[in-house]
Structures are given as C-alpha cells and as structure tokens.
Scaffold this motif. Sequence first.
Motif, mmCIF file in Angstrom:
data_model
loop_
_atom_site.group_PDB
_atom_site.id
_atom_site.type_symbol
_atom_site.label_atom_id
_atom_site.label_comp_id
_atom_site.label_asym_id
_atom_site.label_seq_id
_atom_site.Cartn_x
_atom_site.Cartn_y
_atom_site.Cartn_z
ATOM 1 N N PHE A 187 18.246 -46.068 28.421
ATOM 2 C CA PHE A 187 17.651 -44.788 28.027
ATOM 3 C C PHE A 187 16.660 -44.334 29.091
ATOM 4 O O PHE A 187 16.052 -45.134 29.793
ATOM 5 C CB PHE A 187 16.969 -44.886 26.662
ATOM 6 N N GLU A 188 16.540 -43.031 29.195
ATOM 7 C CA GLU A 188 15.560 -42.389 30.072
ATOM 8 C C GLU A 188 14.831 -41.322 29.266
ATOM 9 O O GLU A 188 15.455 -40.622 28.462
ATOM 10 C CB GLU A 188 16.226 -41.727 31.276
ATOM 11 N N VAL A 189 13.528 -41.209 29.480
ATOM 12 C CA VAL A 189 12.741 -40.142 28.871
ATOM 13 C C VAL A 189 12.082 -39.356 29.997
ATOM 14 O O VAL A 189 11.361 -39.925 30.828
ATOM 15 C CB VAL A 189 11.666 -40.689 27.916
ATOM 16 N N HIS A 190 12.348 -38.083 30.031
ATOM 17 C CA HIS A 190 11.773 -37.192 31.038
ATOM 18 C C HIS A 190 10.715 -36.321 30.349
ATOM 19 O O HIS A 190 11.039 -35.515 29.479
ATOM 20 C CB HIS A 190 12.861 -36.319 31.666
ATOM 21 N N ILE A 191 9.477 -36.510 30.737
ATOM 22 C CA ILE A 191 8.354 -35.837 30.083
ATOM 23 C C ILE A 191 7.841 -34.715 30.982
ATOM 24 O O ILE A 191 7.579 -34.923 32.177
ATOM 25 C CB ILE A 191 7.214 -36.840 29.797
ATOM 26 N N GLN A 192 7.674 -33.539 30.404
ATOM 27 C CA GLN A 192 7.144 -32.387 31.132
ATOM 28 C C GLN A 192 5.800 -31.979 30.520
ATOM 29 O O GLN A 192 5.732 -31.574 29.353
ATOM 30 C CB GLN A 192 8.106 -31.196 31.056
ATOM 31 N N GLY A 193 4.750 -32.140 31.297
ATOM 32 C CA GLY A 193 3.425 -31.733 30.853
ATOM 33 C C GLY A 193 2.894 -30.591 31.705
ATOM 34 O O GLY A 193 3.661 -29.863 32.341
ATOM 35 N N TYR A 284 1.330 -35.074 21.653
ATOM 36 C CA TYR A 284 0.564 -34.924 22.906
ATOM 37 C C TYR A 284 0.737 -33.544 23.545
ATOM 38 O O TYR A 284 0.178 -33.278 24.612
ATOM 39 C CB TYR A 284 0.982 -36.003 23.901
ATOM 40 N N GLY A 285 1.521 -32.681 22.917
ATOM 41 C CA GLY A 285 1.667 -31.329 23.429
ATOM 42 C C GLY A 285 2.464 -31.221 24.707
ATOM 43 O O GLY A 285 2.204 -30.342 25.537
ATOM 44 N N VAL A 286 3.426 -32.085 24.872
ATOM 45 C CA VAL A 286 4.264 -32.049 26.069
ATOM 46 C C VAL A 286 5.709 -31.831 25.659
ATOM 47 O O VAL A 286 6.076 -31.976 24.487
ATOM 48 C CB VAL A 286 4.143 -33.352 26.881
ATOM 49 N N GLY A 287 6.544 -31.514 26.633
ATOM 50 C CA GLY A 287 7.981 -31.478 26.398
ATOM 51 C C GLY A 287 8.584 -32.816 26.800
ATOM 52 O O GLY A 287 8.066 -33.501 27.680
ATOM 53 N N ALA A 288 9.680 -33.196 26.156
ATOM 54 C CA ALA A 288 10.323 -34.459 26.504
ATOM 55 C C ALA A 288 11.808 -34.398 26.175
ATOM 56 O O ALA A 288 12.206 -33.835 25.149
ATOM 57 C CB ALA A 288 9.675 -35.621 25.759
ATOM 58 N N ARG A 289 12.596 -35.013 27.047
ATOM 59 C CA ARG A 289 14.051 -35.092 26.845
ATOM 60 C C ARG A 289 14.478 -36.552 26.905
ATOM 61 O O ARG A 289 14.162 -37.268 27.857
ATOM 62 C CB ARG A 289 14.784 -34.306 27.925
ATOM 63 N N LEU A 290 15.199 -36.992 25.877
ATOM 64 C CA LEU A 290 15.751 -38.342 25.850
ATOM 65 C C LEU A 290 17.201 -38.308 26.317
ATOM 66 O O LEU A 290 18.008 -37.539 25.781
ATOM 67 C CB LEU A 290 15.692 -38.911 24.430
ATOM 68 N N ASP A 291 17.512 -39.110 27.313
ATOM 69 C CA ASP A 291 18.898 -39.311 27.742
ATOM 70 C C ASP A 291 19.288 -40.746 27.390
ATOM 71 O O ASP A 291 18.714 -41.704 27.925
ATOM 72 C CB ASP A 291 19.047 -39.096 29.252
ATOM 73 N N TYR A 292 20.245 -40.884 26.492
ATOM 74 C CA TYR A 292 20.698 -42.198 26.037
ATOM 75 C C TYR A 292 22.113 -42.414 26.550
ATOM 76 O O TYR A 292 23.013 -41.619 26.285
ATOM 77 C CB TYR A 292 20.662 -42.261 24.512
ATOM 78 N N VAL A 293 22.318 -43.499 27.306
ATOM 79 C CA VAL A 293 23.621 -43.772 27.915
ATOM 80 C C VAL A 293 24.201 -45.042 27.280
ATOM 81 O O VAL A 293 23.624 -46.127 27.411
ATOM 82 C CB VAL A 293 23.507 -43.953 29.433
#
Length: 389
Positions: A187-193, A284-293
């Motif tokens: 899994f990868e989590v990409h966080i955008q703050g 936390y007021g951020v954006g986040a995308r989970l990529d599960y492979v």
Amino acid sequence: MPVINRIAEFAADMKGWRQQLHRMPELEFDLPRTAGFVADRLREFGVDELHEGIAQTGLVAIVEGRGPGPVIGLRADMDALPITEETGVGYVSENVGKMHACGHDGHTTMLLGAARYLAETRNFAGKVALIFQPAEENGAGGNVMVEEGIMDRFGIDQVYALHNAPGVEAGAFYTTPGPIMAAVDTFEVHIQGVGGHGAMPHETRDPVIAACGMAQAIQTIVSRNHYALDDLVVSVTQIHAGTVDNVIPDTAYINGTIRTFDPRVQQMVMRRLQEIVDGQAASYGVGARLDYVVGYPATVNDPDRAGFAAAVAAEVAGESRVVADAGREMGAEDFSYMLRARPGAYLFIGQGDTAGLHHPKYDFNDEIAPVGASFFARLVERAQPLAGA
C-alpha cells in the motif's frame, strides 16, 4: 537413500554451472544470458523438446519417459536481485548492482542436474516438464507463464518447486500441507497538505503530522481489528516528507506491506486502511489517496502432494532430516500461481549456516545442489513409476 550416484558423479559440473550463473545475474524478465545458458545445457542433455520465449525469457523442456503416463512439472526460478554483492567470492557478480542474493542460481542448477539425470535414465512413465521461470522476485513471472498456457499446453498434471533455506541444516527439507507462504500486498498513501515556514505551523496543514498519525493508526489493524489466531502482518516500511529543517512540506508519503492467508482478513485490512486514511486526513485537514496493490496470493500446498514430496525427500535426506508439517511463514512466492493452476507442493531445502536471503553477503551452498537434484529426480520416478518397477 542418499544422493543419487550418477548425480554425485557430475556434482563438479553442477558447481561450475551454478558459479557461472552467479557471475551473470539478470533481473525480472530480462534474462537473455541466463536463459541462453540454460537452453544450451538442456540441448547438451538431449531433452526431447525445448520451448523458449515463454513469459519473454522462460523455458519449458520436455523429457519423455519409457512408457505412457501423465506429466509432472518441476519449476526453478532464474532471476536475481538489484543488490550490490559483498561476498568477495572468486565468481562474484560481473553485473554491478545485481546479484543472486536469493539462490535462484542454485535453484536453476538443481533443476538442470535433475534434467541431465532424467534425460540419461528415463526411468519413469509419462513426461516431465522442466519449467525455468523468470521474474519471481518482481513481476509475477510464474503467473505470466500460467496465463500463457503452460499447464494446458504441456498437459501438466501436478507441479513442484524447491527453495533454499539459510539457517536450516544443509540438505535437510521441510514443507507443510496447506498454506505454506503468505499472500503479499503493498500500500501507498499520498498525502497532500499545505506547506509553509517551520516557524509558522498555524498557516499550514502539516502532512508530516498526518503521516505520523496514519502510521500509528495503521498499527491498530493488527492489534485491534483482527482475531489474534489469524496470521496477519501489516508493516509501515517507508515515510518520506520534507527536505530541510525549517520548512513544513506540502506532501508526505507512506508505504508498507501486508501479509495474509485468509481472503477475509485481506478484505478487512483493505477496508480498515481506507477508513484510517480517510479519517486521519479529515482529522488533520489534509488530502490523502490510498493506493492498494494486490500482489502474489498465498502459496497453498496440496496436502496429499506435500505428504508425498516429504516422503520422497526422506528417501534422499533421511527421515530425521525432513519435517513434513513445519507450519507456515509470512514470506511470499509466485509459485503460488502455479499451485492455483495445478495441485503440487513447495518445499524448502536447508542451506546451512549462511547469510540470509536478500543479503549482500549471501551465496548459495553448492554442496546442497546434488541433494536438490536427487530430490527432483526421485520425485519424478516415484510419482510416475514404470509398469512393473
């Protein structure tokens, strides 16, 4: 019954093959020299059929026995790893940054040794399909070979494989009925703050703090969301964020691995990861995308074939050096795809007291190659005996 005498006679040749393969490690599907070396040896041995270019650089060789019967498959993986070797051996990798750190050079050699013996003796019914596979480490070459139809094309009824095991007595064997290795997902989590000055955090939405919160919350999946007797590993293995001490970055990244046996547990982990990522991002007021492979499935031995293979191993190594019900472990293997397609078994052969797998100081123990080759050969002869033998 110990190592087959004829195989012992060409043990020095096997050592030479293995060390030559060790010098020229190649990665994933790009194995032209390795596959070429294997093909040359198989032609020398006089196999009846040689099929190249399966899954790009994979091979299947057919050896016919001395009577009608089914087809048994034996598989060896051929690819290396992107690791810089530190063994200092005289046959060190000639391809800097690549090495046989998992013993696939040895696995290939053991199957070549069995191929030579079987092509000489043919003391079995039916046929044996010798499967030399690329891209076990990364790329699911086993799945590609299955998808390209090797099981139906060559009429394979059952299939077996060996893997070396550092830390286990050299030449000893172990296996287990049912699941033996785990499914592996990533899994990868990409966080955008919103980044900003480190002295003014109130003007930012800090992805670093969000990443820390997510990583800690992910640990509760194992401790609070699953039944303790269901094997499960969830490991956060990477967190990356920021470049300097006085700047809060815009983004952060989390990466990890999941190991399961039960598809229901796998589905639970997928659901909880998404809930944690979404909930922590909102907190936390951020954006986040989970990529599960979804990766390799669990490696599941057919119980009857595993028991049969353990009995054959006992003929070669002695009963005291074979464990037939060793339990399962959390590593993963793309031989799982072949076992999904056909019944069979996966076994480990002891490598002795050496560096561990995937370590830059690892080197395959040449002393066990004749043992593994003898196991493969006896497996064929016992599974498909000649009438009256």
